[in-house]
Design a protein around this motif. Structure first.
Motif, PDB file in Angstrom:
ATOM      1  N   TYR A  33       0.816  -1.208   0.000  1.00 42.59           N
ATOM      2  CA  TYR A  33       0.000   0.000   0.000  1.00 42.59           C
ATOM      3  C   TYR A  33       0.856   1.269   0.000  1.00 42.59           C
ATOM      4  CZ  TYR A  33      -4.021  -2.901   1.180  1.00 42.59           C
ATOM      5  OH  TYR A  33      -5.003  -3.835   1.173  1.00 42.59           O
ATOM      6  N   ILE A  34       1.978   1.249   0.678  1.00 42.96           N
ATOM      7  CA  ILE A  34       2.749   2.479   0.840  1.00 42.96           C
ATOM      8  C   ILE A  34       3.978   2.573  -0.046  1.00 42.96           C
ATOM      9  CG2 ILE A  34       1.958   2.806   3.194  1.00 42.96           C
ATOM     10  CD1 ILE A  34       4.704   1.816   4.122  1.00 42.96           C
ATOM     11  N   HIS A  35       4.286   1.557  -0.841  1.00 42.34           N
ATOM     12  CA  HIS A  35       5.521   1.616  -1.631  1.00 42.34           C
ATOM     13  C   HIS A  35       5.486   2.725  -2.669  1.00 42.34           C
ATOM     14  CE1 HIS A  35       3.381  -0.537  -4.820  1.00 42.34           C
ATOM     15  NE2 HIS A  35       4.371  -0.206  -5.612  1.00 42.34           N
ATOM     16  N   GLY A  36       4.320   3.113  -3.123  1.00 43.16           N
ATOM     17  CA  GLY A  36       4.221   4.221  -4.081  1.00 43.16           C
ATOM     18  C   GLY A  36       4.574   5.553  -3.459  1.00 43.16           C
ATOM     19  N   ASP A  37       4.264   5.742  -2.181  1.00 44.40           N
ATOM     20  CA  ASP A  37       4.597   6.986  -1.504  1.00 44.40           C
ATOM     21  C   ASP A  37       6.060   7.067  -1.129  1.00 44.40           C
ATOM     22  OD1 ASP A  37       2.028   7.949  -1.641  1.00 44.40           O
ATOM     23  OD2 ASP A  37       1.436   7.073   0.279  1.00 44.40           O
ATOM     24  N   VAL A  38       6.680   5.935  -0.872  1.00 43.18           N
ATOM     25  CA  VAL A  38       8.068   5.934  -0.435  1.00 43.18           C
ATOM     26  C   VAL A  38       9.003   6.264  -1.598  1.00 43.18           C
ATOM     27  CG1 VAL A  38       9.910   4.480   0.480  1.00 43.18           C
ATOM     28  CG2 VAL A  38       7.626   4.329   1.443  1.00 43.18           C
ATOM     29  N   PHE A  39       8.743   5.727  -2.767  1.00 46.59           N
ATOM     30  CA  PHE A  39       9.652   5.876  -3.892  1.00 46.59           C
ATOM     31  C   PHE A  39       9.202   6.912  -4.914  1.00 46.59           C
ATOM     32  CE2 PHE A  39      10.510   1.455  -2.506  1.00 46.59           C
ATOM     33  CZ  PHE A  39      11.811   1.662  -2.125  1.00 46.59           C
ATOM     34  N   ARG A  40       8.308   7.807  -4.553  1.00 46.24           N
ATOM     35  CA  ARG A  40       7.864   8.808  -5.523  1.00 46.24           C
ATOM     36  C   ARG A  40       8.817   9.997  -5.520  1.00 46.24           C
ATOM     37  NH1 ARG A  40       4.995  13.001  -2.825  1.00 46.24           N
ATOM     38  NH2 ARG A  40       4.531  12.337  -0.696  1.00 46.24           N
ATOM     39  N   PHE A  41       8.897  10.686  -6.655  1.00 49.30           N
ATOM     40  CA  PHE A  41       9.737  11.867  -6.758  1.00 49.30           C
ATOM     41  C   PHE A  41       9.043  13.042  -6.080  1.00 49.30           C
ATOM     42  CE2 PHE A  41      11.421   9.462 -10.374  1.00 49.30           C
ATOM     43  CZ  PHE A  41      12.770   9.603 -10.126  1.00 49.30           C
ATOM     44  N   PRO A  42       9.805  13.961  -5.487  1.00 49.20           N
ATOM     45  CA  PRO A  42       9.171  15.133  -4.889  1.00 49.20           C
ATOM     46  C   PRO A  42       8.584  16.025  -5.973  1.00 49.20           C
ATOM     47  CG  PRO A  42      11.564  15.268  -4.705  1.00 49.20           C
ATOM     48  CD  PRO A  42      11.240  13.935  -5.263  1.00 49.20           C
ATOM     49  N   THR A  43       7.622  16.846  -5.600  1.00 49.32           N
ATOM     50  CA  THR A  43       6.945  17.681  -6.596  1.00 49.32           C
ATOM     51  C   THR A  43       7.887  18.735  -7.162  1.00 49.32           C
ATOM     52  OG1 THR A  43       6.099  19.069  -4.801  1.00 49.32           O
ATOM     53  CG2 THR A  43       4.672  17.319  -5.609  1.00 49.32           C
ATOM     54  N   ASN A  44       8.693  19.362  -6.339  1.00 46.14           N
ATOM     55  CA  ASN A  44       9.660  20.359  -6.796  1.00 46.14           C
ATOM     56  C   ASN A  44      11.061  19.786  -6.671  1.00 46.14           C
ATOM     57  OD1 ASN A  44       7.635  22.251  -7.233  1.00 46.14           O
ATOM     58  ND2 ASN A  44       7.696  22.921  -5.102  1.00 46.14           N
ATOM     59  N   CYS A  49      16.806  19.649  -4.918  1.00 51.21           N
ATOM     60  CA  CYS A  49      18.224  19.428  -5.238  1.00 51.21           C
ATOM     61  C   CYS A  49      19.052  20.675  -4.953  1.00 51.21           C
ATOM     62  CB  CYS A  49      18.371  19.020  -6.693  1.00 51.21           C
ATOM     63  SG  CYS A  49      17.721  17.392  -7.045  1.00 51.21           S
ATOM     64  N   ALA A  50      18.496  21.851  -5.242  1.00 45.37           N
ATOM     65  CA  ALA A  50      19.222  23.092  -4.971  1.00 45.37           C
ATOM     66  C   ALA A  50      19.424  23.296  -3.481  1.00 45.37           C
ATOM     67  CB  ALA A  50      18.465  24.270  -5.568  1.00 45.37           C
ATOM     68  N   ILE A  51      18.404  23.020  -2.679  1.00 39.62           N
ATOM     69  CA  ILE A  51      18.521  23.192  -1.230  1.00 39.62           C
ATOM     70  C   ILE A  51      19.526  22.198  -0.649  1.00 39.62           C
ATOM     71  CG2 ILE A  51      17.254  22.914   0.938  1.00 39.62           C
ATOM     72  CD1 ILE A  51      14.848  24.150  -0.482  1.00 39.62           C
ATOM     73  N   VAL A  52      19.492  20.961  -1.106  1.00 44.50           N
ATOM     74  CA  VAL A  52      20.441  19.960  -0.617  1.00 44.50           C
ATOM     75  C   VAL A  52      21.859  20.330  -1.038  1.00 44.50           C
ATOM     76  CG1 VAL A  52      21.169  17.556  -0.873  1.00 44.50           C
ATOM     77  CG2 VAL A  52      18.783  18.092  -0.465  1.00 44.50           C
ATOM     78  N   GLY A  53      22.038  20.814  -2.261  1.00 44.32           N
ATOM     79  CA  GLY A  53      23.360  21.200  -2.741  1.00 44.32           C
ATOM     80  C   GLY A  53      23.940  22.372  -1.979  1.00 44.32           C
ATOM     81  N   VAL A  54      23.121  23.400  -1.735  1.00 42.33           N
ATOM     82  CA  VAL A  54      23.592  24.564  -0.991  1.00 42.33           C
ATOM     83  C   VAL A  54      23.903  24.187   0.451  1.00 42.33           C
ATOM     84  CG1 VAL A  54      22.857  26.807  -0.076  1.00 42.33           C
ATOM     85  CG2 VAL A  54      22.488  26.261  -2.458  1.00 42.33           C
ATOM     86  N   GLY A  55      23.073  23.350   1.037  1.00 39.68           N
ATOM     87  CA  GLY A  55      23.330  22.907   2.405  1.00 39.68           C
ATOM     88  C   GLY A  55      24.619  22.122   2.511  1.00 39.68           C
TER      89      GLY A  55
END
Length: 85
Positions: A33-44, A49-55
């Motif tokens: 039931y939850i595997h679709g929520d775990v492996f889905r791409f984020p909306t933005n 990626c920019a926030i993770v890179g800057v951090g």
């Protein structure tokens, strides 16, 4: 709410003691039931990626400054000494 309900049902199922052996496929029903929520791409994803890179860059910069100050190359109280040497 759906995720919490599924997890609560799975938790109650796993914590209860059952004497009879079950099919292994039946044990993993909550994961299906939850595997679709775990492996889905984020909306933005580009913003994420920019926030993770800057951090990451900010963290590495702070660690390098701390390392240089511990070694003695960078002394933060003597301003301009690194530029003049």
């Amino acid at each position: 709410t759906i995720l919490m309900r599924v997890l609560k049902n799975d938790f109650s199922k796993y914590t209860s003691v059952k004497e009879d052996a079950e099919d292994p496929e039946e044990d993993e029903s909550g994961w299906k039931y939850i595997h679709g929520d775990v492996f889905r791409f984020p909306t933005n994803s580009s913003l994420f990626c920019a926030i993770v890179g800057v951090g990451t860059q900010f963290f590495i910069l702070i660690m390098v400054v701390f390392l240089l100050s511990m070694i003695g190359i960078y002394y933060p109280y003597n301003r301009g000494a690194l530029m003049t040497s």
